[in-house]
Design an enzyme around this catalytic site. Sequence first.
Site, short mmCIF file in Angstrom:
data_model
loop_
_atom_site.label_atom_id
_atom_site.label_comp_id
_atom_site.label_asym_id
_atom_site.label_seq_id
_atom_site.Cartn_x
_atom_site.Cartn_y
_atom_site.Cartn_z
N ASP A 218 0.83 -1.20 0.00
CA ASP A 218 0.00 0.00 0.00
C ASP A 218 0.86 1.26 0.00
OD1 ASP A 218 0.78 -0.92 2.49
OD2 ASP A 218 -1.03 -0.27 3.53
N ASP A 246 0.46 -2.30 -13.40
CA ASP A 246 -0.56 -1.56 -14.15
C ASP A 246 -0.65 -0.12 -13.67
OD1 ASP A 246 -1.11 -3.69 -15.75
OD2 ASP A 246 -3.03 -4.19 -14.85
#
Length: 351
Positions: A218, A246
């Site tokens: 994260d 991505d």
Amino acid sequence: MPKIITLPGDGIGPEVTAAAVEVLREVAPDLTFEERAIGGGAFDAHGDPFPQATRDALKEADAVLLGTVGGAHDSPWNALPREKRPESGLLALRKALGCYANLRPVRVQPGLEHLSPLKPGLARGVDILIVRELLGGIYFDGDRKIEGNAAYNTMRYTTPEVERVAKVAFWAAEQRKGRVTSVDKANVLEVSELWRRDVQALRDREYRSLHLNHEYVDSVAMLIVSNPGRYDVIVTENLFGDILSDLAAVIPGSLGLMPSASLGDGPGLFEPIHGSAPDIAGQGIANPAAAIMSAGMLLRHGLSRPDAANQIDRAVALALRERPTRDLGGQADTRTFTRAVLEALGTPAVG
């Protein structure tokens, strides 16, 4: 004579693959090519997204060049049983080749910083290599099921699986800036505790000259877009690598600029990471840059021809500056851009 198996696939895949093959023929005229089917088109023709004829052809391959697989969101392929969908053919291909390490370079091309959603000062000079474990984790574990109103998937890794992909990351870092960031979620996941322990042990045992740090996924998701210059080589497991690569792909400004290589114990698999773009398929306007750069990675990592790979990288960079495609704000179509790359191959390197 090295044999390249080409798998053009669906959508714009045949168009960009043809461009990449044309460039490969120019810089490596000794290569031979054999085309086979994969994806949705393969299902339509053979009832299987990864036909046996394609599987058999891989046994003779020195490297594999893939286009794209899949269709639009409303494609009838998406209603097929999971094992018959185009994406299942891709997963089966990776497994058949034993490609356990996916390399995705994230590089902002000089002069194209304005295309990035980041401020030019942040985007300038970004050069990250994401090494994603490709054959393990939650995508491949067989302990998965939907039971009424409940469902579960499991994430598992073993020490050998962790070590083999970490070795690829450390090998890559030795050729770059010598810095590796291993990404996990060890504060809440036991599988990440194993991952962190094994990556650190491998570094301490065999790669003591390299700098290694560990970060939570994260935190990396935030920092990779707010301070991308902090990263050199990133290594992580399959799910986290899918998401982070991505996310990082937006930094150069277009998926049309993102090549990839998948490496393992057999022939490598080389492909652009963009989708099949069925809305523009057949119009001749697709950006072939990522496919052509994937061909460069094929020469570098698949055939150990770095000089030819460097030729392609320089030619693509020059073509992007002089004749960008429409997704990059220019006017070049697929053929015009490919011609620009071919012309640039004859331009002497500067510096």
